[in-house]
Design an enzyme around this catalytic site. Structure first.
Site, mmCIF file in Angstrom:
data_model
loop_
_atom_site.group_PDB
_atom_site.id
_atom_site.type_symbol
_atom_site.label_atom_id
_atom_site.label_comp_id
_atom_site.label_asym_id
_atom_site.label_seq_id
_atom_site.Cartn_x
_atom_site.Cartn_y
_atom_site.Cartn_z
ATOM 1 N N GLY A 1 43.170 14.396 -9.672
ATOM 2 C CA GLY A 1 44.519 14.749 -10.106
ATOM 3 C C GLY A 1 45.447 13.628 -9.683
ATOM 4 O O GLY A 1 45.061 12.471 -9.760
ATOM 5 N N CYS B 1 37.837 11.682 -6.354
ATOM 6 C CA CYS B 1 38.869 10.846 -6.979
ATOM 7 C C CYS B 1 40.186 10.933 -6.205
ATOM 8 O O CYS B 1 40.257 10.389 -5.111
ATOM 9 C CB CYS B 1 39.009 11.189 -8.461
ATOM 10 N N ARG C 1 43.992 2.823 -4.491
ATOM 11 C CA ARG C 1 44.162 3.713 -5.656
ATOM 12 C C ARG C 1 44.013 2.921 -6.952
ATOM 13 O O ARG C 1 44.320 1.735 -6.998
ATOM 14 C CB ARG C 1 45.543 4.368 -5.632
ATOM 15 N N HIS D 1 33.788 11.754 -10.589
ATOM 16 C CA HIS D 1 34.008 13.189 -10.854
ATOM 17 C C HIS D 1 32.689 13.939 -11.070
ATOM 18 O O HIS D 1 32.301 14.166 -12.222
ATOM 19 C CB HIS D 1 34.872 13.345 -12.108
ATOM 20 N N GLU E 1 32.186 16.996 -10.915
ATOM 21 C CA GLU E 1 32.462 18.273 -11.604
ATOM 22 C C GLU E 1 32.526 18.112 -13.115
ATOM 23 O O GLU E 1 32.554 19.097 -13.839
ATOM 24 C CB GLU E 1 33.763 18.891 -11.051
HETATM 25 N N1 GLN Z 1 44.709 7.614 -9.704
HETATM 26 C C1 GLN Z 1 44.833 8.959 -9.208
HETATM 27 C C2 GLN Z 1 45.426 8.973 -7.804
HETATM 28 O O1 GLN Z 1 45.217 8.082 -7.071
HETATM 29 C C3 GLN Z 1 43.489 9.647 -9.174
HETATM 30 C C4 GLN Z 1 42.971 9.872 -10.561
HETATM 31 C C5 GLN Z 1 42.010 11.007 -10.650
HETATM 32 O O2 GLN Z 1 41.903 11.836 -9.727
HETATM 33 N N2 GLN Z 1 41.327 11.118 -11.774
HETATM 34 O O3 GLN Z 1 46.081 9.903 -7.454
#
Ligand code: GLN
Length: 194
Positions: free
Chosen positions: A53, A82, A108, A172, A174
């Site tokens: 997210g 992530c 990130r 991911h 999931e």
């Molecule tokens: N780039 C997002 C972050 O650093 C992570 C992206 C993702 O969870 N798919 O918050």
């Protein structure tokens, strides 16, 4: 009976709930999974999953709700995927709240714009390889410290890390059909409970 909570703040929460249900059924263990919102709901869990997210949004809500304190006080195991991996870190390249549960620096959106989303076969220490990695604006760990273990790299970038009862994945699990990451995490949770 162990209880796994999927942090219901922001991100791909339902996919983690479904994947965890599927994993529990496959492992044939006494466990339940539910979405959790508050610190008191988190306190009842043996393991917490923090989904992908926006890590800035999820981190802010975690702090506002005192969820980080409860995780630390109760030594709850955490799987972060992530954005969840970013939040597990000690340091990142943005000014944002972090949980500081794994001694690593996380970058990130570490795979750049052109490669913002991609799939790749991964060699991971914890699975019989290969593992289907789904990356969406994924982070990576620049380095890990202390006794944190690098579980896998992709193009020399660290994309999976274990430390104590916590597990971070830049990808991911999931969003695949492959339950091996969730299985590994649930085994960790079971080890801590026994
Ligand atoms: N780039 C997002 C972050 O650093 C992570 C992206 C993702 O969870 N798919 O918050």
């Amino acid at each position: 009976m162990i209880k796994i909570g999927v942090l219901n703040l922001q991100g791909d929460i339902s996919e983690h709930v479904e994947m965890t249900k599927k994993t529990i059924a496959k492992m044939k263990i006494e466990a339940e999974v539910s979405k959790v919102n508050t610190s008191s709901e988190v306190a009842e869990c043996n393991g917490i999953i923090i989904s992908g997210g926006e890590s800035t949004v999820i981190g802010r809500l975690i702090k506002e709700n005192g969820i980080d304190q409860v995780i630390k006080e109760n030594k709850i195991s955490v799987l972060g995927t992530c954005a969840g991996m970013v939040l597990l870190g000690q340091e990142t390249d943005y000014d944002q709240p972090l949980l500081d549960l794994i001694p690593m620096k996380v970058k990130r959106n570490g795979f750049g714009r052109q490669k913002a989303s991609f799939e790749a076969e991964l060699e991971l220490k914890i699975t019989n390889n290969p593992y289907p990695g789904v990356f969406i604006r994924a982070p990576y760990a620049c380095h890990v410290k202390d006794k944190a273990t690098t579980l896998g790299k992709f193009h020399d970038k660290i994309i999976a890390v274990a430390y104590k009862n916590h597990l971070a994945a830049a990808f991911h699990p999931e969003l695949t059909e492959d339950t091996r990451i969730h299985e590994y995490f649930i085994k960790e949770v079971l080890n801590c409970v026994e």
